[in-house]
Design an enzyme around this catalytic site. Structure first.
Site, PDB file in Angstrom:
ATOM      1  CB  CYS A 114     -16.412  -7.231  41.438  1.00 21.20           C
ATOM      2  SG  CYS A 114     -17.687  -6.428  42.455  1.00 21.20           S
ATOM      3  CG  HIS A 208     -18.723  -7.975  37.480  1.00 27.21           C
ATOM      4  ND1 HIS A 208     -18.148  -9.092  38.054  1.00 27.21           N
ATOM      5  CD2 HIS A 208     -19.282  -7.265  38.480  1.00 27.21           C
ATOM      6  CE1 HIS A 208     -18.357  -9.074  39.359  1.00 27.21           C
ATOM      7  NE2 HIS A 208     -19.030  -7.974  39.652  1.00 27.21           N
ATOM      8  CD  GLU A 210     -16.698 -11.160  35.600  1.00 31.98           C
ATOM      9  OE1 GLU A 210     -17.198 -11.213  36.735  1.00 31.98           O
ATOM     10  OE2 GLU A 210     -16.048 -10.158  35.202  1.00 31.98           O
TER      11      GLU A 210
END
Length: 295
Positions: A114, A208, A210
């Site tokens: 991001c 994202h 993660e």
């Protein structure tokens, strides 16, 4: 991922640069119990057991951040997401860009998601702008690799099109010299890129990989006012009902009915598949780079 680390008993040393300013870190801790950097550090320790993940706060005024010589002592640097706008010349944004320029000079492999991608783009001479299309909130849909991305190890294991967690209203406008465009979708031109600059290599994504689904749901709730203003939900009840479905899928990732209602598949529901790019970064850039440095 991390076969080399396990085989040789190597302990990888990560530096996680939490790019959120203090108020955003506090808001995120209140909703999910951890800042973006703290969540990333926990994930890295799970993916690479026994490894260390230290923290840096490059957005904070007066924060003690490593210089290029110290950065060279890490095996990898990770840049988190952030609500900062890189096209606004705020002091916090300038500090983050200066930090990333030092990361490039250090030669240490780096990864960002991001705003982490956007920081690297600006640090290497590219530009960022507000997203022209409606913001991506919850999931970026139908991401596909470019010709260069099809064989790039960052996207190894991804299908020809996939969805991924995403929450952003800005995007890369122009990639810098030395960058390779790796993925896109109809909403965002640059969904993934590699940047080579001043001896450093950065792999990054606009989405994202993660995030847990609980964190995705929490982000939707935190940004409810903005999402309603953008017309992404008819009312607050509908937005929260959608967030509840995301939360439920995180708790029960095998629920086909929830995947059907959310319009996602195992690329989103399965933890390991969702984390593909982080795992690939460690396996295909961090570990080989460490091995070369040690030879």
């Amino acid at each position: 991922a991390c076969r080399l680390a396990r085989r040789q008993g190597v302990t990888l040393r990560f530096l996680v640069a939490d790019c959120e300013p203090p108020d955003a870190r506090a808001k995120r801790r209140a909703s999910v119990g951890a800042s973006a950097g703290e969540s990333y550090a926990s994930l890295l320790r799970r993916i690479a057991p026994g490894s260390t993940a230290e923290m840096a706060l490059p957005a904070d005024q007066g924060a003690d951040v490593p210089d290029p010589a110290a950065l060279a002592g890490y095996d990898a640097v990770i840049l988190t997401g952030s609500p900062l706008h890189l096209y606004e010349a705020t002091a916090a944004a300038r500090r983050e860009v200066a930090f990333m320029q030092d990361v490039f000079r250090s030669g240490t492999p780096s990864f960002g998601s991001c705003a982490g991608l956007q920081v690297a783009v600006v640090a290497a001479g590219g530009t960022v702008k507000p997203l022209d299309a409606p913001r991506e909130a919850g999931f970026a849909r139908r991401i596909w690799p470019t010709h260069a991305g099809r064989d790039h190890p960052l996207l190894r294991g991804r299908p020809p099109a996939f969805d991924a967690p995403a929450v952003h209203g800005d995007e890369v406008d122009r990639l810098p010299p030395g960058a390779t465009h790796l993925a896109q979708n109809l909403n965002t031109t640059v969904q993934a890129a590699e940047i080579r600059h001043e001896g450093g290599v950065f792999w990054g994504v606009q989405y994202h990989p993660e995030l847990s689904l609980a964190e995705v749901a929490a982000a939707l709730r935190r940004d409810a006012d903005t999402l309603l203003e953008d017309g992404l939900a008819p009312d607050e009840d509908a937005l929260h009902a959608h967030a509840d479905l995301v939360d439920a899928l995180g708790r029960e990732p095998d629920r086909l009915d929830l995947m059907w209602r959310l319009g996602v598949d195992a690329q989103v529901a399965d933890d390991q598949l969702r984390q593909t790019e982080v795992r690939n970064f460690i396996a295909h850039l961090v570990e080989p780079t460490r091995a070369r440095r040690r030879d």
